[in-house]
Design an enzyme around this catalytic site. Structure first.
Site, short mmCIF file in Angstrom:
data_model
loop_
_atom_site.label_atom_id
_atom_site.label_comp_id
_atom_site.label_asym_id
_atom_site.label_seq_id
_atom_site.Cartn_x
_atom_site.Cartn_y
_atom_site.Cartn_z
N ILE A 79 -86.43 7.11 -0.01
CA ILE A 79 -87.22 7.19 -1.24
C ILE A 79 -86.31 6.55 -2.28
CG2 ILE A 79 -88.27 8.67 -2.98
CD1 ILE A 79 -88.81 10.73 -0.77
N PRO A 80 -86.62 5.33 -2.69
CA PRO A 80 -85.65 4.48 -3.41
C PRO A 80 -85.44 4.82 -4.89
CG PRO A 80 -87.71 3.32 -3.16
CD PRO A 80 -87.87 4.62 -2.42
N CYS A 81 -84.84 5.97 -5.16
CA CYS A 81 -84.55 6.35 -6.54
C CYS A 81 -83.51 5.42 -7.17
CB CYS A 81 -84.11 7.80 -6.62
SG CYS A 81 -82.75 8.24 -5.53
N HIS A 82 -82.77 4.68 -6.35
CA HIS A 82 -81.78 3.73 -6.88
C HIS A 82 -82.44 2.56 -7.60
CE1 HIS A 82 -82.75 2.34 -2.79
NE2 HIS A 82 -82.53 1.12 -3.26
N ARG A 83 -83.74 2.38 -7.42
CA ARG A 83 -84.45 1.26 -8.06
C ARG A 83 -84.92 1.58 -9.48
NH1 ARG A 83 -88.07 -0.01 -2.71
NH2 ARG A 83 -86.33 -0.64 -1.38
#
Length: 170
Positions: free
Chosen positions: A115-119
């Site tokens: 779940i790409p919270c780094h984006r």
């Protein structure tokens, strides 16, 4: 709960499964190692991701969280690899007035990377925080990795040949 650890450029990561879905991705080595078919698939996809061969994942995810957190995490999954959105962008997408609430939901994401919270970045373009690994340095690494990964072939890239120098006959 079955877990499987893998070595990555960011150190060891551990993926956990519950009821046929991935429920957590943690930094460090898990205590109880089990190679279930789903965990092996998650490991293989993560290794492809870190090798620059994959930017998206095809895994069943079931993060534990509030209804609001799950709504935010669903929105994060719509951000294409190699791109970013601001906390305010995600707030608008989920119908929330407070970008800070988006940051809190990001920080509670139990399945980072998948779940790409780094984006998600700050409105001024700065990275903002990151709860995994080495914090913002890990976030920068993941964003750079995705931006360097080859994208899918398009009409303009599928048949492109390297430029060749033309010479005139003498």
């Amino acid at each position: 709960m079955p877990q499987l650890s893998l070595h990555t450029p960011l150190g060891e990561l551990t993926v956990s499964e519950e009821d046929g879905a991935i429920v957590a991705l943690d930094w460090g080595r898990g205590r109880d190692q089990a190679e279930t078919p789903l965990l092996k698939r998650a490991r293989d996809q993560l290794q492809d991701y870190f090798d620059g061969k994959r930017t998206d994942f095809d895994l069943p995810l079931a993060p534990h969280g509030t209804a609001f957190q799950r709504k935010v995490w669903d929105a994060l999954c719509t951000i294409p690899a190699g791109e970013t959105r601001t906390y305010a962008d995600i707030a608008r997408q989920v119908g929330c007035r407070a970008a800070r609430a988006i940051g809190q939901a990001n920080g509670s994401n139990p399945i980072p990377i998948l779940i790409p919270c780094h984006r998600v970045v700050a409105a001024d373009g700065s990275l903002g925080g990151y709860s995994g690994g080495e914090g913002p340095a890990t976030k920068r690494y993941l964003l750079d990795l995705e931006r360097a990964a080859p994208g899918p072939a398009t009409l303009f890239t599928a048949g492109t040949l390297p430029a060749q120098r033309r010479t005139r006959p003498s």
